[in-house]
Design a protein around this motif. Structure first.
Motif, PDB file in Angstrom:
ATOM      1  N   GLY A  48       0.810  -1.208   0.000  1.00 55.05           N
ATOM      2  CA  GLY A  48       0.000   0.000   0.000  1.00 55.05           C
ATOM      3  C   GLY A  48       0.840   1.253   0.000  1.00 55.05           C
ATOM      4  N   ARG A  49       0.173   2.342   0.398  1.00 57.09           N
ATOM      5  CA  ARG A  49       0.807   3.661   0.362  1.00 57.09           C
ATOM      6  C   ARG A  49       2.030   3.789   1.243  1.00 57.09           C
ATOM      7  NH1 ARG A  49      -3.413   8.535  -0.132  1.00 57.09           N
ATOM      8  NH2 ARG A  49      -2.733   8.947  -2.214  1.00 57.09           N
ATOM      9  N   GLY A  50       1.970   3.213   2.414  1.00 56.47           N
ATOM     10  CA  GLY A  50       3.073   3.335   3.363  1.00 56.47           C
ATOM     11  C   GLY A  50       4.252   2.461   2.998  1.00 56.47           C
ATOM     12  N   GLY A  51       4.086   1.550   2.055  1.00 58.22           N
ATOM     13  CA  GLY A  51       5.169   0.653   1.672  1.00 58.22           C
ATOM     14  C   GLY A  51       5.306  -0.476   2.671  1.00 58.22           C
ATOM     15  N   LEU A  52       6.382  -1.214   2.541  1.00 59.08           N
ATOM     16  CA  LEU A  52       6.668  -2.344   3.411  1.00 59.08           C
ATOM     17  C   LEU A  52       7.195  -1.827   4.745  1.00 59.08           C
ATOM     18  CD1 LEU A  52       6.225  -5.023   2.039  1.00 59.08           C
ATOM     19  CD2 LEU A  52       8.670  -5.257   1.758  1.00 59.08           C
ATOM     20  N   ASN A  53       6.863  -2.544   5.812  1.00 58.25           N
ATOM     21  CA  ASN A  53       7.454  -2.112   7.071  1.00 58.25           C
ATOM     22  C   ASN A  53       8.926  -2.516   7.075  1.00 58.25           C
ATOM     23  OD1 ASN A  53       8.159  -4.359   8.745  1.00 58.25           O
ATOM     24  ND2 ASN A  53       6.052  -4.611   9.414  1.00 58.25           N
ATOM     25  N   PRO A  54       9.774  -1.779   7.753  1.00 57.31           N
ATOM     26  CA  PRO A  54      11.222  -2.001   7.703  1.00 57.31           C
ATOM     27  C   PRO A  54      11.653  -3.419   8.073  1.00 57.31           C
ATOM     28  CG  PRO A  54      10.753   0.082   8.769  1.00 57.31           C
ATOM     29  CD  PRO A  54       9.432  -0.598   8.541  1.00 57.31           C
ATOM     30  N   GLN A  55      10.972  -4.047   9.028  1.00 58.87           N
ATOM     31  CA  GLN A  55      11.348  -5.399   9.424  1.00 58.87           C
ATOM     32  C   GLN A  55      11.072  -6.401   8.304  1.00 58.87           C
ATOM     33  OE1 GLN A  55       8.896  -4.956  12.702  1.00 58.87           O
ATOM     34  NE2 GLN A  55      10.535  -4.499  14.159  1.00 58.87           N
ATOM     35  N   LYS A  56       9.924  -6.258   7.624  1.00 54.83           N
ATOM     36  CA  LYS A  56       9.605  -7.152   6.507  1.00 54.83           C
ATOM     37  C   LYS A  56      10.579  -6.927   5.358  1.00 54.83           C
ATOM     38  CE  LYS A  56       4.693  -7.995   7.202  1.00 54.83           C
ATOM     39  NZ  LYS A  56       3.354  -7.878   6.615  1.00 54.83           N
ATOM     40  N   MET A  57      10.910  -5.672   5.116  1.00 57.11           N
ATOM     41  CA  MET A  57      11.848  -5.345   4.048  1.00 57.11           C
ATOM     42  C   MET A  57      13.204  -5.970   4.336  1.00 57.11           C
ATOM     43  SD  MET A  57      12.438  -3.860   1.212  1.00 57.11           S
ATOM     44  CE  MET A  57      11.820  -2.301   0.669  1.00 57.11           C
ATOM     45  N   SER A  58      13.676  -5.849   5.569  1.00 56.75           N
ATOM     46  CA  SER A  58      14.960  -6.410   5.963  1.00 56.75           C
ATOM     47  C   SER A  58      14.966  -7.929   5.796  1.00 56.75           C
ATOM     48  CB  SER A  58      15.266  -6.043   7.408  1.00 56.75           C
ATOM     49  OG  SER A  58      16.503  -6.568   7.804  1.00 56.75           O
ATOM     50  N   LYS A  59      13.893  -8.579   6.194  1.00 62.09           N
ATOM     51  CA  LYS A  59      13.773 -10.043   6.074  1.00 62.09           C
ATOM     52  C   LYS A  59      13.790 -10.447   4.594  1.00 62.09           C
ATOM     53  CE  LYS A  59      10.960 -13.959   7.489  1.00 62.09           C
ATOM     54  NZ  LYS A  59       9.730 -14.395   8.134  1.00 62.09           N
ATOM     55  N   MET A  60      13.059  -9.705   3.775  1.00 64.14           N
ATOM     56  CA  MET A  60      12.997  -9.996   2.349  1.00 64.14           C
ATOM     57  C   MET A  60      14.385  -9.827   1.710  1.00 64.14           C
ATOM     58  SD  MET A  60      10.243  -8.526  -0.380  1.00 64.14           S
ATOM     59  CE  MET A  60      11.042  -7.018  -0.877  1.00 64.14           C
ATOM     60  N   MET A  61      15.100  -8.775   2.087  1.00 67.85           N
ATOM     61  CA  MET A  61      16.430  -8.531   1.539  1.00 67.85           C
ATOM     62  C   MET A  61      17.387  -9.665   1.932  1.00 67.85           C
ATOM     63  SD  MET A  61      16.247  -5.664  -0.136  1.00 67.85           S
ATOM     64  CE  MET A  61      17.383  -4.322  -0.106  1.00 67.85           C
ATOM     65  N   LYS A  62      17.328 -10.107   3.184  1.00 69.60           N
ATOM     66  CA  LYS A  62      18.186 -11.199   3.633  1.00 69.60           C
ATOM     67  C   LYS A  62      17.906 -12.468   2.833  1.00 69.60           C
ATOM     68  CE  LYS A  62      19.758 -10.151   8.232  1.00 69.60           C
ATOM     69  NZ  LYS A  62      21.129  -9.867   7.909  1.00 69.60           N
ATOM     70  N   GLN A  63      16.615 -12.735   2.544  1.00 70.63           N
ATOM     71  CA  GLN A  63      16.255 -13.908   1.752  1.00 70.63           C
ATOM     72  C   GLN A  63      16.848 -13.830   0.350  1.00 70.63           C
ATOM     73  OE1 GLN A  63      11.977 -13.872   2.029  1.00 70.63           O
ATOM     74  NE2 GLN A  63      11.943 -15.152   3.866  1.00 70.63           N
ATOM     75  N   MET A  64      17.016 -12.630  -0.162  1.00 72.37           N
ATOM     76  CA  MET A  64      17.591 -12.448  -1.492  1.00 72.37           C
ATOM     77  C   MET A  64      19.116 -12.386  -1.445  1.00 72.37           C
ATOM     78  SD  MET A  64      14.840  -9.836  -3.318  1.00 72.37           S
ATOM     79  CE  MET A  64      15.732  -8.418  -2.838  1.00 72.37           C
ATOM     80  N   GLY A  65      19.697 -12.551  -0.266  1.00 73.16           N
ATOM     81  CA  GLY A  65      21.155 -12.540  -0.138  1.00 73.16           C
ATOM     82  C   GLY A  65      21.745 -11.159  -0.009  1.00 73.16           C
ATOM     83  N   ILE A  66      20.944 -10.196   0.413  1.00 70.84           N
ATOM     84  CA  ILE A  66      21.420  -8.825   0.558  1.00 70.84           C
ATOM     85  C   ILE A  66      21.459  -8.462   2.043  1.00 70.84           C
ATOM     86  CG2 ILE A  66      20.980  -6.398   0.021  1.00 70.84           C
ATOM     87  CD1 ILE A  66      19.465  -7.394  -2.485  1.00 70.84           C
ATOM     88  N   ASP A  67      22.656  -8.152   2.531  1.00 77.17           N
ATOM     89  CA  ASP A  67      22.806  -7.729   3.927  1.00 77.17           C
ATOM     90  C   ASP A  67      22.853  -6.210   3.972  1.00 77.17           C
ATOM     91  OD1 ASP A  67      22.998 -10.330   5.018  1.00 77.17           O
ATOM     92  OD2 ASP A  67      25.126 -10.424   4.466  1.00 77.17           O
ATOM     93  N   ILE A  68      22.134  -5.632   4.935  1.00 78.68           N
ATOM     94  CA  ILE A  68      22.085  -4.178   5.070  1.00 78.68           C
ATOM     95  C   ILE A  68      22.531  -3.796   6.473  1.00 78.68           C
ATOM     96  CG2 ILE A  68      20.588  -2.152   5.079  1.00 78.68           C
ATOM     97  CD1 ILE A  68      18.760  -3.613   3.151  1.00 78.68           C
ATOM     98  N   ASP A  69      23.489  -2.865   6.538  1.00 82.94           N
ATOM     99  CA  ASP A  69      23.965  -2.362   7.825  1.00 82.94           C
ATOM    100  C   ASP A  69      24.036  -0.848   7.764  1.00 82.94           C
ATOM    101  OD1 ASP A  69      24.564  -4.892   9.129  1.00 82.94           O
ATOM    102  OD2 ASP A  69      26.269  -5.054   7.752  1.00 82.94           O
ATOM    103  N   GLU A  70      23.497  -0.192   8.798  1.00 86.33           N
ATOM    104  CA  GLU A  70      23.630   1.260   8.872  1.00 86.33           C
ATOM    105  C   GLU A  70      24.939   1.566   9.580  1.00 86.33           C
ATOM    106  OE1 GLU A  70      21.440   5.271  10.579  1.00 86.33           O
ATOM    107  OE2 GLU A  70      20.283   3.430  10.368  1.00 86.33           O
ATOM    108  N   LEU A  71      25.759   2.422   8.971  1.00 82.67           N
ATOM    109  CA  LEU A  71      27.021   2.814   9.586  1.00 82.67           C
ATOM    110  C   LEU A  71      26.723   3.860  10.653  1.00 82.67           C
ATOM    111  CD1 LEU A  71      29.289   3.133   6.407  1.00 82.67           C
ATOM    112  CD2 LEU A  71      28.949   1.144   7.863  1.00 82.67           C
ATOM    113  N   GLU A  72      27.260   3.635  11.826  1.00 78.98           N
ATOM    114  CA  GLU A  72      27.004   4.529  12.953  1.00 78.98           C
ATOM    115  C   GLU A  72      28.041   5.652  13.010  1.00 78.98           C
ATOM    116  OE1 GLU A  72      24.322   4.140  14.962  1.00 78.98           O
ATOM    117  OE2 GLU A  72      23.750   2.362  13.797  1.00 78.98           O
TER     118      GLU A  72
END
Length: 119
Positions: free
Chosen positions: A5-29
């Protein structure tokens, strides 16, 4: 683009989906500054949000922030190498000094240097 929908995917679902596709995401602090140097200017991001994505060994960085553009940079003068000088000398029947100067004027464009010296 993504379901949800309008708000898009929630961040946790997006992160899970990315991991399933072999993409790791890390925010640099604690990133204080990111500088992108271009030929005639620099883009400086102060206190940006930087995310590193690793997709099967290919690292990508996403920078979020408002860049400040700096003025003109001083460009280094082109210095021709011996191989280019020899080629121009041979093709244009010129001296090494003439070839070197013409290569500097043409910023390393060998063909243009040869043509200019033959004229």
């Amino acid at each position: 683009m993504f379901p949800g929908g309008r708000g898009g995917l929630n961040p946790q679902k997006m992160s899970k989906m990315m991991k399933q596709m072999g993409i790791d995401i890390d925010e640099l602090e604690d990133v204080e500054e990111v500088v992108i140097k271009q030929k005639n200017k620099e883009l400086v991001f102060n206190k940006p949000k930087v995310v590193k994505m690793d997709a099967k060994g290919q690292e990508m960085y996403q920078i979020v922030g408002e860049p400040e553009e700096t003025g003109e940079q001083i460009e280094e003068e082109y210095e021709p190498n011996e191989e280019d000088i020899s080629l121009v000398v041979e093709q244009a029947n010129s001296t090494e000094e003439e070839a070197k100067e013409e290569l500097k004027k043409t910023d390393g464009d060998i063909a243009k240097a040869i043509v200019n010296l033959k004229d």
